[in-house]
Each structure stands twice: as structure tokens, then as C-alpha cells.
Design a protein around this motif. Structure first.
Motif, PDB file in Angstrom:
ATOM      1  N   ILE A   3      27.475   5.517 -15.990  1.00  0.00           N
ATOM      2  CA  ILE A   3      27.499   6.733 -15.181  1.00  0.00           C
ATOM      3  C   ILE A   3      28.327   7.817 -15.855  1.00  0.00           C
ATOM      4  N   ASN A   6      26.429   9.579 -18.359  1.00  0.00           N
ATOM      5  CA  ASN A   6      25.184  10.175 -17.836  1.00  0.00           C
ATOM      6  C   ASN A   6      23.943   9.341 -18.167  1.00  0.00           C
ATOM      7  N   TYR A   8      22.007   7.239 -16.419  1.00  0.00           N
ATOM      8  CA  TYR A   8      21.859   6.816 -15.029  1.00  0.00           C
ATOM      9  C   TYR A   8      20.849   5.687 -14.829  1.00  0.00           C
ATOM     10  N   GLN A   9      19.759   5.699 -15.584  1.00  0.00           N
ATOM     11  CA  GLN A   9      18.781   4.616 -15.449  1.00  0.00           C
ATOM     12  C   GLN A   9      19.395   3.287 -15.861  1.00  0.00           C
ATOM     13  N   ALA A  11      22.548   2.611 -15.722  1.00  0.00           N
ATOM     14  CA  ALA A  11      23.532   2.294 -14.685  1.00  0.00           C
ATOM     15  C   ALA A  11      22.859   1.605 -13.506  1.00  0.00           C
ATOM     16  N   ILE A  12      21.689   2.109 -13.105  1.00  0.00           N
ATOM     17  CA  ILE A  12      20.953   1.518 -11.980  1.00  0.00           C
ATOM     18  C   ILE A  12      20.586   0.070 -12.287  1.00  0.00           C
ATOM     19  N   TRP A  34      24.473   7.038  -6.314  1.00  0.00           N
ATOM     20  CA  TRP A  34      24.960   8.208  -7.049  1.00  0.00           C
ATOM     21  C   TRP A  34      24.057   8.502  -8.254  1.00  0.00           C
ATOM     22  N   SER A  35      23.645   7.440  -8.943  1.00  0.00           N
ATOM     23  CA  SER A  35      22.780   7.613 -10.115  1.00  0.00           C
ATOM     24  C   SER A  35      21.436   8.209  -9.715  1.00  0.00           C
ATOM     25  N   TYR A  36      20.851   7.721  -8.618  1.00  0.00           N
ATOM     26  CA  TYR A  36      19.596   8.304  -8.134  1.00  0.00           C
ATOM     27  C   TYR A  36      19.789   9.779  -7.772  1.00  0.00           C
ATOM     28  N   LYS A  38      21.962  11.878  -9.067  1.00  0.00           N
ATOM     29  CA  LYS A  38      22.102  12.658 -10.300  1.00  0.00           C
ATOM     30  C   LYS A  38      20.759  12.823 -11.006  1.00  0.00           C
TER      31      LYS A  38
END
Length: 218
Positions: A3, A6, A8-9, A11-12, A34-36, A38
Motif C-alpha cells: 500500500i 501504491n 494496490y492490486q 496489496a489486495i 483502502w486499496s479498492y 485508491k
């Protein structure tokens, strides 16, 4: 880590592997939401945040999620839902602030009884809480051992030493609890301010988006 970079995918995917039994599950779930958010996948973010608030309503991350959910509703131009969500967040946070204030007063007045403390400290960090719980359990073990027959020759010296140690531990743990509760209360106060601002902004957006005179705040 993902995260902060940046990513994010990634991180998910990584956070999705955290077990529901993990003490960090609430943090992981919030990170997914939060990742979704962003990634501007606000519907998915809302679903995740809603799951968090329903599964773990007293988690500190659930309070964060309620406010962030309001932001995602706003980005979807669901201003009425955003306002409702911010108002719910404000109401829940206000209740919790009152409870934290009461807990602080109780801790100040009553202190910490190490011999009664099975779950002694509601601290923010699971690692910190586990570490301190371990110290308390060792102290309790020492207290129990001091009553055994083989410990009697050491007599009063052992008992006085344990009593002094207990007072020191109690004082340290009392301060730690108060500091933790104060930080939690301050964060909830910040979230309450964010929720209040979110309500005002979304009332303005709803008014201007769907007609009527624009609201102006001096």
C-alpha cells in the motif's frame, strides 16, 4: 508495504491471505478496502468496509472504515448514503469516546490489580498487549509460588519484594493503558471531525448536483 508503494492490486492479494483468526485480520480487511478505494473501485471498497464494520464493529479499523465508506459513497455521487453513513459514524464514535472517557476515569481511580488481570490491557498493538500479558502472568506465577512450602524460608523478604514489584508493574501498566486509551480517544475525535465535515460537504454536493440554491458556508 504494498500500500505504501501504491501497489494496490498486490496489496489486495497479499492481505486476502490473512486468516480470519489472525489478530491482524481487521487491519488486513481495512487494507483491502483502502486499496479498492485508491483504485477507485468504490463499490468493492464499500462492500469490504461494510463487512469489517459488521464482523468486528469494535475494532479501531471499523471506526476508520465507517468514515472512509462515506467518502466512497460520495465519489459514487450517492450523497444521501454518504451523509447517512457519516452521521452513523459520528454517532458510533461519540458513544465510544464516552466509553473510553469512562474507562480512563476507572483506571485512574482503581489502578491495575495484577492478581485479578486475566486480560489486563486493551492496548492498540496486539504484540504489545501479548508482551505485557506475559509479564503479568509471570508475576502471577511468582505470587503463587511464594506461597509454596519450599518458599517459606525466604519469608517476608520474598513477600515484600513481590509486593513492591507488583506496585511498580501496576504503575507502569496503568500509565500504558491511560496513554493507549487517550490515543484511541484522540483518533476518534479526529474521525468525528472528518465525519462532520463529510456531512457538510455532501449536503452541499447533493444540493448543487440535483438543483436548488447553492449552500455557501461563510
Amino acid at each position: 508495504m504494498f500500500i505504501e508503494q501504491n501497489r494496490y492490486q498486490e496489496a489486495i492479494s497479499a492481505l486476502g491471505m490473512v486468516s480470519t483468526r489472525s489478530p491482524f485480520f481487521d487491519q488486513a480487511l481495512f487494507g483491502i478496502g483502502w486499496s479498492y478505494m485508491k483504485l477507485e473501485e468504490h463499490v468493492k471498497a464499500i462492500v469490504v468496509f461494510k463487512d469489517l464494520t459488521e464482523m468486528l464493529p469494535e475494532s479501531s479499523y471499523a471506526y476508520e472504515a465507517r468514515v472512509t465508506m462515506g467518502y466512497s459513497y460520495s465519489k459514487l455521487k450517492a450523497y444521501t448514503k454518504a451523509v447517512d453513513n457519516y452521521r452513523n459514524s459520528l454517532e458510533v464514535s461519540s458513544r465510544q469516546i464516552n466509553l473510553l472517557t469512562q474507562k480512563m476515569e476507572t483506571v485512574k481511580l482503581q489502578g491495575i490489580d495484577l492478581n485479578q488481570a486475566h486480560k489486563p490491557l486493551a492496548l492498540e498493538s496486539p504484540e504489545e498487549a501479548d508482551k505485557i500479558r506475559g509479564i503479568v502472568e509471570k508475576y502471577q506465577d511468582l505470587t503463587r509460588l511464594s506461597s509454596k512450602d519450599w518458599a517459606q524460608p525466604m519469608g517476608n523478604d520474598l513477600k515484600v519484594g513481590l509486593k513492591d514489584l507488583g506496585r511498580r508493574f501496576s504503575s507502569v501498566f496503568q500509565n500504558l493503558i491511560l496513554q493507549s486509551l487517550q490515543r484511541q480517544r484522540e483518533r476518534l475525535e479526529e474521525l468525528s471531525i472528518q465525519a462532520s465535515i463529510g456531512i457538510a460537504k455532501n449536503l452541499v454536493l447533493e444540493k448543487t448536483e440535483f438543483g436548488g440554491e447553492e449552500l455557501v458556508f461563510e
